[in-house]
Motif scaffolding. Structure first.
Motif, short mmCIF file in Angstrom:
data_model
loop_
_atom_site.label_atom_id
_atom_site.label_comp_id
_atom_site.label_asym_id
_atom_site.label_seq_id
_atom_site.Cartn_x
_atom_site.Cartn_y
_atom_site.Cartn_z
N LEU A 129 0.88 -1.03 0.05
CA LEU A 129 -0.04 -0.07 0.07
C LEU A 129 1.04 1.20 0.11
O LEU A 129 0.75 2.31 -0.80
CB LEU A 129 -0.81 -0.13 1.28
CG LEU A 129 -1.68 1.16 1.17
CD1 LEU A 129 -2.77 1.38 0.23
CD2 LEU A 129 -2.65 1.09 2.72
N ILE A 130 1.89 1.42 0.85
CA ILE A 130 2.75 2.62 0.88
C ILE A 130 3.62 2.60 -0.50
O ILE A 130 3.69 3.84 -0.83
CB ILE A 130 3.92 2.21 2.06
CG1 ILE A 130 2.88 2.54 3.31
CG2 ILE A 130 4.95 3.26 1.87
CD1 ILE A 130 3.86 2.00 4.52
N ILE A 131 4.03 1.55 -1.08
CA ILE A 131 4.73 1.58 -2.48
C ILE A 131 3.52 2.44 -3.44
O ILE A 131 4.15 3.15 -4.30
CB ILE A 131 5.22 0.29 -2.76
CG1 ILE A 131 6.40 -0.10 -1.85
CG2 ILE A 131 5.69 0.13 -4.23
CD1 ILE A 131 6.69 -1.60 -2.14
N MET A 132 2.34 1.82 -3.46
CA MET A 132 1.53 2.18 -4.26
C MET A 132 1.15 3.92 -4.31
O MET A 132 0.80 4.51 -5.29
CB MET A 132 -0.05 1.51 -4.45
CG MET A 132 0.25 0.04 -4.79
SD MET A 132 1.13 0.15 -6.61
CE MET A 132 0.07 -0.85 -7.41
N MET A 133 1.06 4.15 -3.10
CA MET A 133 0.82 5.49 -2.66
C MET A 133 1.98 6.46 -3.08
O MET A 133 1.88 7.57 -3.43
CB MET A 133 0.65 5.75 -1.00
CG MET A 133 -0.72 5.08 -0.60
SD MET A 133 -0.98 5.25 0.99
CE MET A 133 -0.79 6.90 1.55
N VAL A 134 3.11 5.81 -3.20
CA VAL A 134 4.26 6.80 -3.47
C VAL A 134 4.35 6.63 -5.11
O VAL A 134 4.56 7.83 -5.46
CB VAL A 134 5.73 6.16 -2.91
CG1 VAL A 134 7.13 6.92 -3.42
CG2 VAL A 134 5.50 6.27 -1.34
N ILE A 135 3.93 5.74 -5.53
CA ILE A 135 4.16 5.70 -7.13
C ILE A 135 3.02 6.31 -7.76
O ILE A 135 3.33 6.92 -8.96
CB ILE A 135 4.21 4.24 -7.67
CG1 ILE A 135 5.68 3.74 -7.09
CG2 ILE A 135 4.36 4.00 -9.12
CD1 ILE A 135 6.08 2.17 -7.45
#
Length: 130
Positions: free
Chosen positions: A24-30
């Motif tokens: 989830l954090i990776i998707m929020m950053v990308i």
């Protein structure tokens, strides 16, 4: 001799939750990076040579050399006066701009020419490599 074994009644979901939170954090950053705009280019249609000769089009042709210099009709145009020159010539060439770029010209020089052309009011821009 019977051994009493405890049965495994519950599933430990803590590692699974950790993985989902990391994803989830990776998707929020990308996600904000995926919304960048690029150049809107249209693919030219196939045109016969006879159609080109029959149409009297007025297209301004600008050449970008390998050393990032700009030429209009063989005359070198300084990079700082490019926009004013294009504004003056845009009235005489209503059909647009043809950018003829050398294969060794930098991308930045071509994009700078395209930006100056748009600022000059030219809306139809084509790019070709010489």
């Amino acid at each position: 001799m019977s051994r009493n074994r405890d049965t495994f009644n519950e599933i430990n979901i803590t590692p699974l939750t950790d993985i989902f939170l990391v994803l989830l954090i990776i998707m929020m950053v990308i996600a904000p990076l995926l919304d960048q705009q690029g150049l809107n280019l249209t693919v030219p249609e196939m045109v016969d040579q006879e159609q080109i000769q029959n149409n009297e089009t007025k297209i301004l042709s600008v050449t970008v050399s390998a050393d990032d210099r700009y030429y209009i009709d063989g005359e070198e145009i300084a990079a700082d006066s490019l926009e004013t020159t294009l504004k003056q010539l845009a009235k005489d060439y209503p059909d647009g701009l043809m950018i003829e770029s050398d294969g060794d010209a930098t991308h930045g020089a071509v994009v700078k020419l395209m930006d100056n052309a748009r600022n000059s009011g030219i809306t139809s821009i084509s790019v070709t490599q010489i």
